[in-house]
Write an enzyme that holds these catalytic residues in place. Sequence first.
Site, PDB file in Angstrom:
ATOM      1  N   GLY A 161       0.825  -1.204   0.000  1.00 29.31           N
ATOM      2  CA  GLY A 161       0.000   0.000   0.000  1.00 29.31           C
ATOM      3  C   GLY A 161       0.855   1.247   0.000  1.00 29.31           C
ATOM      4  N   ASN A 162       0.255   2.384   0.279  1.00 27.65           N
ATOM      5  CA  ASN A 162       1.032   3.609   0.380  1.00 27.65           C
ATOM      6  C   ASN A 162       0.376   4.547   1.396  1.00 27.65           C
ATOM      7  OD1 ASN A 162      -0.784   5.638  -1.047  1.00 27.65           O
ATOM      8  ND2 ASN A 162      -0.576   4.075  -2.634  1.00 27.65           N
TER       9      ASN A 162
END
Length: 220
Positions: A29-30
């Site tokens: 993810g980020n």
Amino acid sequence: SPAPELAGLRVLISAGPTYEDIDPVRYVGNRSSGKMGYALAAAAARLGASVVLVSGPVHLATPAGVERIDVRSAAQMRQAVLGALPADIYIGAAAVSDYTPRQVAPQKLKKNADSQSLVVELVRTPDILAEVATQTQALKLVVGFAAETHDVEKYARGKLVDKRLDLVIANQVGQGTGGFESDDNAATAYWQDGEQVFPATSKIELAGQLLALIAQRLKA
Ligand code: C5P
């Protein structure tokens, strides 16, 4: 009183991160919070637009009057965005993962007693923004974001040309103020023959200012 600036227009906005699954319990993810995209959706709705918000996993309430479609991965976001077209304006505010695991392991990956490392092969995701920009049907304005740590103008103008965008909103990230996770942001907007600097302010306030520019570019 006059009709609000975006009355009668359909505005499609992507927001938040995407999560790319590695196995049933892990993902890539980020740090996108979705706050900028959600603030833009709220601002567009206030200006009278009919707003569809395609959202990655975030912890935010749906803005008043906004239709929200929840997705998880880049592939799901692409499906939802393309399915929500046609729109008059597309704003790609999502931090779409550039890569996704080549395959999702059907079972939880276990630690390997014989090895201190693990290789997860990643493959490129489709560029949703660039794909939307090729769909000329009804689209009057396509807006992209550029979060950069360096050479902000160079990369922003590069995206404007390469992805055939009408407007790129660039902001410097990784310097401790503004950007990902923050409630505040500063930005510079670039279009073919102009630019406008937006000094640091709340994302709510910035969203209103950016929508004013978007409405202005729409008339140009
Ligand atoms: O090329 P880069 O990822 O820096 O471009 C950022 C812009 O492109 C953002 O507007 C983002 O929402 C969009 N994007 C996209 N699909 C991707 C990658 C980025 O729509 N796979």
